[in-house]
Design a protein around this motif. Structure first.
Motif, short mmCIF file in Angstrom:
data_model
loop_
_atom_site.label_atom_id
_atom_site.label_comp_id
_atom_site.label_asym_id
_atom_site.label_seq_id
_atom_site.Cartn_x
_atom_site.Cartn_y
_atom_site.Cartn_z
N UNK A 16 -5.29 -2.93 -10.22
CA UNK A 16 -6.06 -1.94 -9.47
C UNK A 16 -5.19 -1.04 -8.63
N UNK A 17 -5.85 -0.19 -7.83
CA UNK A 17 -5.15 0.79 -7.01
C UNK A 17 -5.70 0.79 -5.60
N UNK A 18 -4.83 1.17 -4.67
CA UNK A 18 -5.21 1.40 -3.28
C UNK A 18 -4.39 2.58 -2.77
N UNK A 19 -4.95 3.28 -1.78
CA UNK A 19 -4.20 4.35 -1.14
C UNK A 19 -4.19 4.11 0.36
N UNK A 20 -3.00 3.89 0.89
CA UNK A 20 -2.84 3.69 2.33
C UNK A 20 -2.61 5.03 3.01
N UNK A 21 -3.07 5.11 4.25
CA UNK A 21 -2.84 6.30 5.06
C UNK A 21 -2.30 5.89 6.42
N UNK A 22 -1.51 6.75 7.01
CA UNK A 22 -0.94 6.51 8.33
C UNK A 22 -1.01 7.81 9.11
N UNK A 23 -1.80 7.81 10.17
CA UNK A 23 -1.95 9.00 10.99
C UNK A 23 -1.03 8.89 12.20
N UNK A 24 -0.27 9.95 12.45
CA UNK A 24 0.67 9.97 13.57
C UNK A 24 0.17 10.88 14.69
N UNK A 116 -3.42 -4.85 5.86
CA UNK A 116 -3.24 -5.93 4.88
C UNK A 116 -3.65 -5.49 3.49
N UNK A 117 -2.80 -5.79 2.54
CA UNK A 117 -3.09 -5.56 1.12
C UNK A 117 -3.03 -6.91 0.42
N UNK A 118 -4.10 -7.26 -0.27
CA UNK A 118 -4.17 -8.53 -1.00
C UNK A 118 -4.53 -8.24 -2.45
N UNK A 119 -3.68 -8.73 -3.36
CA UNK A 119 -3.89 -8.51 -4.78
C UNK A 119 -4.06 -9.87 -5.45
N UNK A 120 -5.18 -10.05 -6.14
CA UNK A 120 -5.43 -11.34 -6.77
C UNK A 120 -5.56 -11.21 -8.28
#
Length: 120
Positions: A16-24, A116-120
């Protein structure tokens, strides 16, 4: 002083896919060197991907071809698009900002709280 807030983590099945974001916070985002790090349980924190002020990127070997780092200066936001996720990608992911390009933790003085990113 720069504050970083990550979002986008979660649980996903392998492949699968995930998109992380980080706001400064602040108005110096465009002049910051940014990076993503991760730390799995029982392991040391490692650099995942980095981007310099001109958009040049680098990746750790384990994620090359699967992850893409990018930044949107207009939104003060750093992204990490993660595709073809594997169980070994499971970790806490941290956003970091500093004044040098690369994946050396010592070069980054500002850190987020992690997502947290969890891949199963």
């Amino acid at each position: 002083h720069v504050q970083l807030v990550e979002s986008g983590g979660g649980s996903v099945q392998a492949g699968g896919s995930l998109k992380l974001a980080c706001v400064a916070s602040g108005d110096i985002f465009s002049r910051l060197y940014m990076a993503w790090f991760r730390q799995a349980p029982g392991k040391e924190r490692e650099g995942v991907a980095a981007v310099d002020t001109a958009g040049l990127t680098t990746y750790t070997y384990a994620v090359q071809g699967r992850f893409t780092i990018s930044k949107d200066n207009a939104k003060n936001t750093l992204y990490l698009q993660m595709n073809s996720l594997k169980p070994e990608d499971t970790a806490m992911y941290y956003c970091a900002a500093g004044d040098r390009y690369g994946l050396a933790q010592v070069d980054f003085g500002y850190w987020g709280q992690g997502t947290q990113v969890t891949v199963s």
